[in-house]
Structure formats: structure tokens, C-alpha cells
Design a protein around this motif. Structure first.
Motif, PDB file in Angstrom:
ATOM      1  N   ASP A 269      32.020  32.016  44.148  1.00  0.00           N
ATOM      2  CA  ASP A 269      30.784  32.465  43.528  1.00  0.00           C
ATOM      3  C   ASP A 269      29.983  33.344  44.486  1.00  0.00           C
ATOM      4  O   ASP A 269      29.896  33.032  45.683  1.00  0.00           O
ATOM      5  CB  ASP A 269      29.934  31.266  43.103  1.00  0.00           C
ATOM      6  CG  ASP A 269      30.589  30.481  41.981  1.00  0.00           C
ATOM      7  OD1 ASP A 269      30.974  31.115  40.987  1.00  0.00           O
ATOM      8  OD2 ASP A 269      30.742  29.254  42.115  1.00  0.00           O
ATOM      9  N   GLN A 403      32.074  42.098  31.783  1.00  0.00           N
ATOM     10  CA  GLN A 403      32.095  40.995  32.739  1.00  0.00           C
ATOM     11  C   GLN A 403      31.999  39.651  32.013  1.00  0.00           C
ATOM     12  O   GLN A 403      32.712  38.693  32.356  1.00  0.00           O
ATOM     13  CB  GLN A 403      30.941  41.152  33.739  1.00  0.00           C
ATOM     14  CG  GLN A 403      30.958  40.147  34.874  1.00  0.00           C
ATOM     15  CD  GLN A 403      32.066  40.409  35.876  1.00  0.00           C
ATOM     16  OE1 GLN A 403      32.450  41.543  36.079  1.00  0.00           O
ATOM     17  NE2 GLN A 403      32.596  39.364  36.477  1.00  0.00           N
ATOM     18  N   GLU A 407      34.905  36.683  32.038  1.00  0.00           N
ATOM     19  CA  GLU A 407      34.675  35.309  32.460  1.00  0.00           C
ATOM     20  C   GLU A 407      34.971  34.325  31.333  1.00  0.00           C
ATOM     21  O   GLU A 407      35.484  33.232  31.561  1.00  0.00           O
ATOM     22  CB  GLU A 407      33.237  35.154  32.946  1.00  0.00           C
ATOM     23  CG  GLU A 407      32.967  35.943  34.225  1.00  0.00           C
ATOM     24  CD  GLU A 407      31.497  35.930  34.633  1.00  0.00           C
ATOM     25  OE1 GLU A 407      30.693  35.272  33.932  1.00  0.00           O
ATOM     26  OE2 GLU A 407      31.148  36.584  35.636  1.00  0.00           O
ATOM     27  N   PRO A 412      37.286  34.402  37.180  1.00  0.00           N
ATOM     28  CA  PRO A 412      38.239  35.292  37.837  1.00  0.00           C
ATOM     29  C   PRO A 412      39.619  34.679  38.111  1.00  0.00           C
ATOM     30  O   PRO A 412      40.506  35.365  38.590  1.00  0.00           O
ATOM     31  CB  PRO A 412      37.526  35.609  39.160  1.00  0.00           C
ATOM     32  CG  PRO A 412      36.730  34.366  39.436  1.00  0.00           C
ATOM     33  CD  PRO A 412      36.289  33.855  38.102  1.00  0.00           C
ATOM     34  N   GLY A 426      37.008  40.245  41.310  1.00  0.00           N
ATOM     35  CA  GLY A 426      36.261  39.486  40.328  1.00  0.00           C
ATOM     36  C   GLY A 426      35.193  40.280  39.616  1.00  0.00           C
ATOM     37  O   GLY A 426      34.465  39.742  38.775  1.00  0.00           O
TER      38      GLY A 426
END
Length: 432
Positions: A269, A403, A407, A412, A426
Motif C-alpha cells: 500500500d 484504477q 483493483e 495489484p 500497481g
């Protein structure tokens, strides 16, 4: 803008007084990336709102303004302000507003009403001019050419006027006869002789001024640093540069960002965010490399601070909450205290890696941060079904939409639609 600015202001003020209990500030502006014919930014009792004055005759329809975007005080997490010469960019969370008037007043209002500190982006004064915000060569060349042409035109105009005055003076002098002309010539010669030392003095002053400017430029980075051009961003804390024609890997000193390319770890993250910040700030830029202790690590990478715009990118990572202060192997370090202060500031504001308690550890970062269920995109929030037909970047209206889709489809860790490309950082569809 409307032709009658006062009338526009009256109309917008009247409509906003109906929509909001209090309107503290109102100025021309808008949202970065959107073109508004007559945009207005308002600071109200509930947040910052952007309106557009409709293109109408303002006579029959009572509703003259339309809401474009907003950020509520209660939702505020972070804020920065970037001052240009004639405007400013005020970032509230992920949205960036354009303020064409009292930007400092808006920044103070944000701090007072939201309780969130507004960080001023420090840049050298020269980087506020059009064309000098970036180190891109073509932008600088275009602007410098424009400035040179303008200077030539002004100089030509000045000397053209001077020649006209001299011609007029000479015509008058001839009318007085040879004796008067001779006396006038002598006086002119004396004046020229007197002006000669002055010109020499001016030249000396110009030389001193140039020397002073050079000293100021050198002061923006250490004297013993090396010039380099950034050629590739590996991740948030590792880059590649070109030094005198040779490609070198650089590991940034005293910082550690979450992993995106580690062979034994998943994408962590905030790692993609750190990589994107590095790309946006450093890609293709001319920088200076400062060493502090051992010059290379066991992998042969340079260990260094990266100087850009009068500060280190290492410190920028810490200030923004993209990295933790780490790998203090060979103290003392030159910038240790200011780096620790930058980290403490980001931690106190709960920025990025510091927003989740326990995510940052003494050895790095937790491999998986818990995500509140409310933040996970649902099918209703997506443009397309992640379990449906194959999609590519061209199908999406924005990078944010792509994005969220990525997700929801398992990224990722999984990328069934191959949206992440070859870099595997990612962050998908970065060209959108």
C-alpha cells in the motif's frame, strides 16, 4: 467571464446566498483540468465549492449558476497551495482548485474551517514564470526565445527614438552657424568623455550582478554535488540517472518507501503512490547528486540525496508521507535532523503511510493494510463489470476509473485485463 463583471458577481452572490448559510469568500477560479467560461470559487460554512455562471441572458431563468465540484470541511485530510505569479493551485485532498484572486485568504480559510494545515509548495521565484515550472528543454527554449524577441523589439524602439532626437538636435545646431556648431561639438565631446568612466562603472556593476546571481544559483544545491539527468524511475526510493554519459542506479539515502518491485513481496500500500510522485517530480529532470558517507551500496548503486528546486527529493518523500526515515547505517548524516522533522510532520498529519495505525514498522511496512469495506469499489461505482469482457485503457474515461476497475478485478495481486503494463507498479493506465 461575463461582459459586466459587477453584474456577474451580483448574480453569483445572490444564488450562493440561497444555497449556503454563509459565504466567507468568493473569487474567480475553477478546477484544474476543466475549462469554465465564468468560473467562481466560494469558501462557505460547509466547504469549498466551484460554480460556473451559465451562458444565458440572465433574464428569465432564476437559476443562473451550476455546481461544478466541491470539497467539504468535514472530509478534509490534507491540503497544499502552489503559488504562481497570477494565480494559485489549492489542493484539497485529491482535488486541485484554481484561485485567481486572494489565494492566501483561501488557504487561511481552509486551515481555520477544516483544522487541516495547508502546506505551501516552496519553489524558486524563477520557477513561477511561464515556461520555467519544469526543466523540460523545449519549454525553456520557447520562453527564452520569446523573451529575447521582446527585448530586441524594446531596445530597437528605444534607440529609434534616441536617433530621432539626435537628428532634431543636429538640425537646430546647424542653424546657429559654424562657431556655435563648433562649441556645441566641443561640449558634446566633453560629455562623451565624462560618460566613458560611467559606462565602465556600469559594466563593472553588471559583472558584479551576474556574479551575485551565480552565487545564488549555486547556493540552491551543495558545491560538491554532481549534475545528472533522471532517466528512469524504478520505484519511490530508487531511480536511474545519467552522469557524464554513464547510466547509474541511485538508492535515495535515509528513506524507505513501500515496495512495488520486490521479488519476494507483493505490491505494498502507498507504493504505487510513491512511484507516481517520483515520476511526476523527477522524470527527465536535471538534478544534483549529493553523497554522504559510503558512495555505493552492495548492489553497486549510488547512495545519495537528490537535489531539485532547492531541496532534496528525499525530504519531499518524508514530508508527503510517502516514505519512512530508515537505513541509518553510517551516522552522522548531514540532513538527519531535518529529515526526522519532516517525517514527524507527516506523521502528525496522518499523511499516507501514517494514515493507518501500525502500518509502518521498525523493519518496513505491513504486507497488507486493512481497507474499510466502504472504500472498496462496488459494481455500481464502476464503468464496467470487472468479471465481464476484457478491457483496455482506451475503454475508460479517466485514470481513476481504470484504477478502481483494476483493483475490483483483483489488482495489484491479479491483473486479468493486463492494465498495469510491463512496469508492474500497481498504477494502471497512467497515460489517461
Amino acid at each position: 467571464m461575463g461582459d459586466n463583471k459587477e453584474k456577474d458577481l451580483d448574480v453569483v452572490s445572490r444564488e450562493l446566498s440561497i444555497e449556503h448559510d454563509q459565504v466567507y469568500m468568493l473569487d474567480h477560479g475553477g478546477v484544474v483540468g476543466q475549462t469554465l467560461k465564468s468560473g467562481w470559487v466560494a469558501a462557505t460554512n460547509t466547504g469549498v465549492f466551484v460554480y460556473n455562471l451559465k451562458d444565458s441572458d440572465l433574464s428569465s431563468d432564476y437559476k443562473y449558476v451550476e455546481l461544478i465540484d466541491y470539497t467539504l470541511w468535514e472530509d478534509m485530510v490534507e491540503s497544499t497551495v502552489d503559488y504562481y505569479l497570477l494565480k494559485a493551485h489549492l489542493q484539497l485532498n485529491e482535488k486541485t482548485y484554481v484561485i485567481n484572486g486572494d489565494a492566501k485568504g483561501f488557504a487561511r480559510m481552509v486551515q481555520d474551517k477544516s483544522g487541516v494545515s495547508v502546506t505551501k509548495i516552496e519553489r524558486p521565484f524563477s520557477r513561477k514564470f511561464l515556461g520555467f515550472r519544469s526543466n523540460k528543454l523545449w519549454k525553456k527554449a520557447t520562453v527564452i526565445s520569446t523573451y529575447i524577441v521582446t527585448a530586441i523589439l524594446l531596445i530597437g524602439l528605444f534607440f529609434g527614438q534616441s536617433e530621432d532626437k539626435n537628428d532634431s538636435t543636429q538640425s537646430v545646431a546647424k542653424s546657429y552657424g559654424d562657431v556655435e556648431s563648433t562649441e556645441t561639438d566641443n561640449k558634446l565631446q566633453e560629455n562623451n568623455n565624462k560618460n566613458t568612466p560611467s559606462n565602465t562603472t556600469n559594466a563593472s556593476d553588471d559583472s558584479k550582478s551576474d556574479s551575485t546571481n551565480n552565487i545564488k544559483e549555486e547556493a540552491s544545491f551543495p558545491e560538491d554535488s554532481e549534475e545528472a539527468t533522471v532517466t528512469r524511475i524504478v520505484d519511490g526510493d530508487t531511480i536511474e540517472v545519467n552522469i557524464d554519459g554513464e547510466e547509474q542506479g541511485v538508492r535515495l539515502l535515509l528513506v524507505d518507501t513501500p515496495e512495488t518491485k520486490h521479488p519476494n513481496l507483493p505490491v505494498q500500500d502507498y507504493g504505487p503512490e510513491a512511484s507516481k510522485f517520483a515520476k511526476d517530480t523527477l522524470s527527465g529532470e536535471e538534478v544534483h547528486i549529493e553523497y554522504d558517507g559510503p558512495k555505493t551500496d552492495k548492489y553497486g548503486r549510488l547512495l545519495a540525496y537528490i537535489w531539485i528546486d532547492g531541496t532534496t527529493f528525499n525530504k519531499m518523500l518524508l514530508e508527503g508521507g510517502y516514505a519512512r526515515y530508515a537505513y541509518v547505517y553510517d551516522p552522522p548524516y548531514t540532513h538527519a535532523e531535518e529529515f526526522q522533522a519532516a517525517e514527524a510532520s507527516a506523521k502528525s498529519q496522518n499523511l499516507r503511510i501514517w494514515s493507518e495505525e501500525g502500518y509502518v514498522t521498525k523493519d518496513g511496512f505491513l504486507q497488507k493494510k486493512k481497507v474499510p469495506q466502504s472504500t472498496v469499489p462496488t459494481a455500481g461505482d464502476l464503468e464496467f463489470d470487472p468479471n465481464g469482457p476484457d478491457r483496455n485503457c482506451g475503454d475508460f474515461s479517466s485514470q481513476e476509473s481504470a484504477q478502481a476497475f483494476f483493483e475490483a478485478a483483483g489488482g495489484p495481486e491479479k491483473d486479468p485485463h493486463q492494465l498495469d503494463g510491463s512496469d508492474g507498479d500497481g498504477l494502471v493506465c497512467e497515460s489517461l
